[in-house]
Design a protein around this motif. Sequence first.
Motif, mmCIF file in Angstrom:
data_model
loop_
_atom_site.group_PDB
_atom_site.id
_atom_site.type_symbol
_atom_site.label_atom_id
_atom_site.label_comp_id
_atom_site.label_asym_id
_atom_site.label_seq_id
_atom_site.Cartn_x
_atom_site.Cartn_y
_atom_site.Cartn_z
ATOM 1 N N ARG A 1 38.802 28.680 -36.042
ATOM 2 C CA ARG A 1 40.024 28.732 -35.377
ATOM 3 C C ARG A 1 40.606 27.333 -35.285
ATOM 4 O O ARG A 1 39.832 26.228 -35.086
ATOM 5 N N SER A 2 41.955 27.195 -35.055
ATOM 6 C CA SER A 2 42.502 25.631 -35.321
ATOM 7 C C SER A 2 43.748 25.367 -34.491
ATOM 8 O O SER A 2 44.212 24.419 -34.563
ATOM 9 N N ALA A 3 43.787 26.207 -33.419
ATOM 10 C CA ALA A 3 44.682 25.943 -32.330
ATOM 11 C C ALA A 3 44.424 24.865 -31.213
ATOM 12 O O ALA A 3 43.216 24.700 -31.349
ATOM 13 N N SER A 4 45.463 24.154 -30.802
ATOM 14 C CA SER A 4 45.116 23.409 -29.529
ATOM 15 C C SER A 4 44.869 23.930 -28.597
ATOM 16 O O SER A 4 45.523 25.170 -28.173
ATOM 17 N N ILE A 5 44.315 23.141 -27.502
ATOM 18 C CA ILE A 5 44.151 24.087 -26.136
ATOM 19 C C ILE A 5 44.501 22.932 -25.135
ATOM 20 O O ILE A 5 44.123 21.769 -24.986
ATOM 21 N N VAL A 6 45.456 23.543 -24.022
ATOM 22 C CA VAL A 6 45.950 22.695 -23.024
ATOM 23 C C VAL A 6 44.586 22.142 -22.215
ATOM 24 O O VAL A 6 43.698 22.942 -21.737
ATOM 25 N N TRP A 7 44.593 20.855 -21.685
ATOM 26 C CA TRP A 7 43.368 20.798 -21.099
ATOM 27 C C TRP A 7 43.723 19.216 -20.034
ATOM 28 O O TRP A 7 44.513 18.597 -20.395
ATOM 29 N N HIS A 8 43.036 19.597 -18.832
ATOM 30 C CA HIS A 8 42.971 18.354 -17.914
ATOM 31 C C HIS A 8 41.479 18.170 -17.529
ATOM 32 O O HIS A 8 41.018 19.040 -17.066
ATOM 33 N N SER A 9 41.023 17.181 -17.514
ATOM 34 C CA SER A 9 39.835 16.953 -17.157
ATOM 35 C C SER A 9 39.565 16.778 -15.342
ATOM 36 O O SER A 9 40.499 16.259 -15.084
ATOM 37 N N THR A 10 38.576 17.404 -14.903
ATOM 38 C CA THR A 10 38.051 17.276 -13.475
ATOM 39 C C THR A 10 36.782 16.576 -13.143
ATOM 40 O O THR A 10 36.187 16.739 -12.039
ATOM 41 N N TYR A 11 36.283 15.849 -14.346
ATOM 42 C CA TYR A 11 35.038 15.513 -14.264
ATOM 43 C C TYR A 11 34.856 14.068 -13.375
ATOM 44 O O TYR A 11 35.644 13.287 -13.390
ATOM 45 N N GLU A 12 34.114 14.004 -12.622
ATOM 46 C CA GLU A 12 33.857 13.153 -11.570
ATOM 47 C C GLU A 12 32.552 12.041 -12.212
ATOM 48 O O GLU A 12 31.474 12.708 -12.353
ATOM 49 N N TRP A 13 32.930 11.061 -12.565
ATOM 50 C CA TRP A 13 31.758 9.866 -13.268
ATOM 51 C C TRP A 13 30.838 9.484 -12.063
ATOM 52 O O TRP A 13 31.074 9.243 -10.904
ATOM 53 N N ASN A 14 29.490 9.181 -12.644
ATOM 54 C CA ASN A 14 28.764 8.654 -11.931
ATOM 55 C C ASN A 14 27.891 7.456 -12.328
ATOM 56 O O ASN A 14 26.726 7.350 -12.269
ATOM 57 N N ASP A 15 28.867 6.706 -13.411
ATOM 58 C CA ASP A 15 28.241 5.516 -13.898
ATOM 59 C C ASP A 15 28.897 3.987 -13.330
ATOM 60 O O ASP A 15 28.850 3.315 -14.275
ATOM 61 N N ASP A 16 29.352 3.984 -12.173
ATOM 62 C CA ASP A 16 29.796 2.803 -11.814
ATOM 63 C C ASP A 16 28.873 1.593 -12.075
ATOM 64 O O ASP A 16 29.429 0.525 -12.426
ATOM 65 N N ALA A 17 27.777 1.817 -12.013
ATOM 66 C CA ALA A 17 26.751 0.691 -11.782
ATOM 67 C C ALA A 17 26.656 0.334 -13.232
ATOM 68 O O ALA A 17 26.696 -1.034 -13.548
ATOM 69 N N TRP A 18 26.613 1.102 -14.220
ATOM 70 C CA TRP A 18 26.373 0.798 -15.645
ATOM 71 C C TRP A 18 27.658 0.130 -16.017
ATOM 72 O O TRP A 18 27.520 -0.807 -16.661
ATOM 73 N N LEU A 19 28.618 0.621 -15.593
ATOM 74 C CA LEU A 19 29.974 0.028 -16.201
ATOM 75 C C LEU A 19 30.332 -1.622 -15.597
ATOM 76 O O LEU A 19 30.605 -2.384 -16.405
ATOM 77 N N SER A 20 29.885 -1.654 -14.530
ATOM 78 C CA SER A 20 29.977 -3.060 -13.829
ATOM 79 C C SER A 20 28.990 -4.012 -14.473
ATOM 80 O O SER A 20 29.334 -5.081 -14.865
ATOM 81 N N SER A 21 27.792 -3.534 -14.671
ATOM 82 C CA SER A 21 26.937 -4.500 -15.275
ATOM 83 C C SER A 21 27.445 -4.659 -16.727
ATOM 84 O O SER A 21 27.079 -6.139 -17.327
ATOM 85 N N ARG A 22 27.671 -3.637 -17.591
ATOM 86 C CA ARG A 22 28.334 -3.791 -18.893
ATOM 87 C C ARG A 22 29.367 -4.870 -18.944
ATOM 88 O O ARG A 22 29.276 -6.001 -19.919
ATOM 89 N N ALA A 23 30.291 -4.878 -17.973
ATOM 90 C CA ALA A 23 31.345 -5.794 -18.028
ATOM 91 C C ALA A 23 30.843 -7.225 -18.046
ATOM 92 O O ALA A 23 31.581 -8.082 -18.439
ATOM 93 N N GLU A 24 29.554 -7.480 -17.479
ATOM 94 C CA GLU A 24 29.371 -8.817 -17.283
ATOM 95 C C GLU A 24 28.512 -9.223 -18.642
ATOM 96 O O GLU A 24 28.056 -10.713 -18.478
ATOM 97 N N MET B 1 33.338 8.735 -8.835
ATOM 98 C CA MET B 1 34.713 7.982 -9.280
ATOM 99 C C MET B 1 35.327 9.067 -10.352
ATOM 100 O O MET B 1 34.282 9.616 -11.134
ATOM 101 N N THR B 2 36.639 9.228 -10.352
ATOM 102 C CA THR B 2 37.222 9.949 -11.521
ATOM 103 C C THR B 2 38.051 9.191 -12.038
ATOM 104 O O THR B 2 38.977 8.480 -11.632
ATOM 105 N N THR B 3 38.361 9.257 -13.564
ATOM 106 C CA THR B 3 39.118 8.626 -14.220
ATOM 107 C C THR B 3 40.190 9.201 -14.504
ATOM 108 O O THR B 3 40.991 8.899 -15.722
#
Length: 640
Positions: free
Chosen positions: A128-151, A1-3
């Motif tokens: 150094r102190s400049a900002s950097i353009v960023w876009h995440s491409t990370y795909e998460w693998n913690d669906d089971a954790w998040l579902s359990s946490r919500a309960e 999953m990616t957010t």
Amino acid sequence: MTTSTPASTPASTPAGTPAGAPGELDIHLIHEGRHEQLWKVLGAQVDESGVDFRVWAPNAMEVQVAGGWADWEGARHPMSRVDDSGIWAARVPGIGVGAAYKFRIRGADGAWVDRADPMARYAEKPPRSASIVWHSTYEWNDDAWLSSRAEKVAVDEPMSVYEMHLASWRKHYSGDLYDWHQIADALVPYLDDLGFTHVELMPVMQHPFGGSWGYHVTSYFAPDARFGDPDGLKVLIDRLHQAGIGVILDWVPGHFATDEWALARFDGTPLYEDPNPQRGWHKEWGSHIFNFGRHEVRNFLYANALYWLEEFHADGLRVDGVASMLYLDYAREHGEWSPNKFGGRENLEAVQFLQEMNATVYRRFPGTVTIAEESTAWPGVTGPTSEGGLGFGFKWNMGWMHDSLNYVAQDPLYRSHHHGQMTFSLVYAFAENYVLPISHDEVVHGKGSLLRKMPGDRWQQLANLRAYLAYMWAHPGKQLLFMGCEFGQESEWAESRELDWWLLEHPEHAGVHAMVRDMNAAYAASGALWGRDNSPEGFGWLDANDGNRNTFSFVRRSPGEPDVVCVANFAAIPHEGYRLALPATGTWTEILNTDAAAYTGSGVGNLGGITGVEGEHHGQPAHADIVVPPLATVWFRREG
């Protein structure tokens, strides 16, 4: 999953709107201070053909975006004001992820200054102190954790927290810092073996001065570039979740760093800081205080809280310095502060912000938790906002921390005169939902390590440490322990060097480490120790008044769970034939003995268990005559 979400095309943008401008709904929500995903609108929003730059600078006379792609000549990319929203926008085609930039602003004072992007999601590595353009491409693998946490509801779950400073936990032999991936490789199996349920990371937000430990932030939306890119932090959190370990992030909404390229006087005026010097300057910490009375600033802050929970899947936020936010006279002498409109010393705007932040967090992310570092008797810190409370999930119990550390610092010969310092915490233990904190603040700045606070020779110091930790783990409330304390760190903590890992080569320190591992396992397996942390029904004294023998005994209870009895002896001698009151007859198994030979203790015990027999003692229906080891805490769990 990616957010991760690519920059959205502004919806229903009116004709004549500057290129790169956000949509009308976004502008409306920002103007109202109600945009809960502010990071998806402001800052650098990248797509396949370029970047939309947007910044809130309502008092600026001119704004440009300068970057390495244009030899840092801001005049090549002037930004346009978007109506009366205070937002400036520009589109720069042909650039993408990795482009360094700053906003060049001619402020209300007429001076040109270069500013880092307040909404930057990535920043250059200090200095150094400049900002950097960023876009995440990370795909998460913690669906089971998040579902359990919500309960789950955190107050009803086990929570033993390992607090750590990433830059000084471990270092390369070269002196360089580990990166996010290397930290994950080392930290995840370490915490999994020790059995901590959570890790609390001291601030991971970008900060220029390492000696601030992250508490003087310059880029609130950018993870610390010293450890790598933002997706690296996601790797660390994801792997911790897959190992069953929650992640709490330290968060600093009370004050911010003074660096001229960051938030201070951002558009030539005190924009983020309160313009009233009695409210806008923290003289104790030498930093600016946010203007909690301005809804755009409150929006910036609570959106930042949501950002770490949504984009990085954090399980909670520990909010630093809450007391400094709540009181107008905090660290101020008479004449240095002015009362609120009702004549009181409460900062009403900060109270409103904290209530907004907490209510929004719990609405959007069930199962997460907010924790207040609040050192006063402010009522209702963990009370619901609907009843006037601040709405936090937990509050640090600073009173317990001070009293208990003062007690164990005494020589056992004199502890009987301080007995009440260990029992007083139960007078108010259920007034709030508490975390018992032995944090970095207690092992720095001349306070010495936790081990060195203990009196006596080395054997006694280590025995005191083991006994104290097991007493703490059995006490009502969740637990937090700073890194190094789990093996008896010898020297006071300093951010410039790593922990004394070599101590684990010595059996007595390895013994502390093993005891903490076994203690966490016994704690997690014993619902009586955590299932009713917030209720007086979960605790009962068996004997609170045995000061002559420096002992404390109590029972922990939770529905459907076997009772656990804790006996702590802070005398340097064993007590033979000690009559222990028990809430029931039958077999009570010894599930933890901090004096066990395996931990380099003296090995005094009760052959693994005791038997409760009928006979009233201290108001209980049963008792057992036992031996209580010296400088030790023992846990017994009822069987059957």
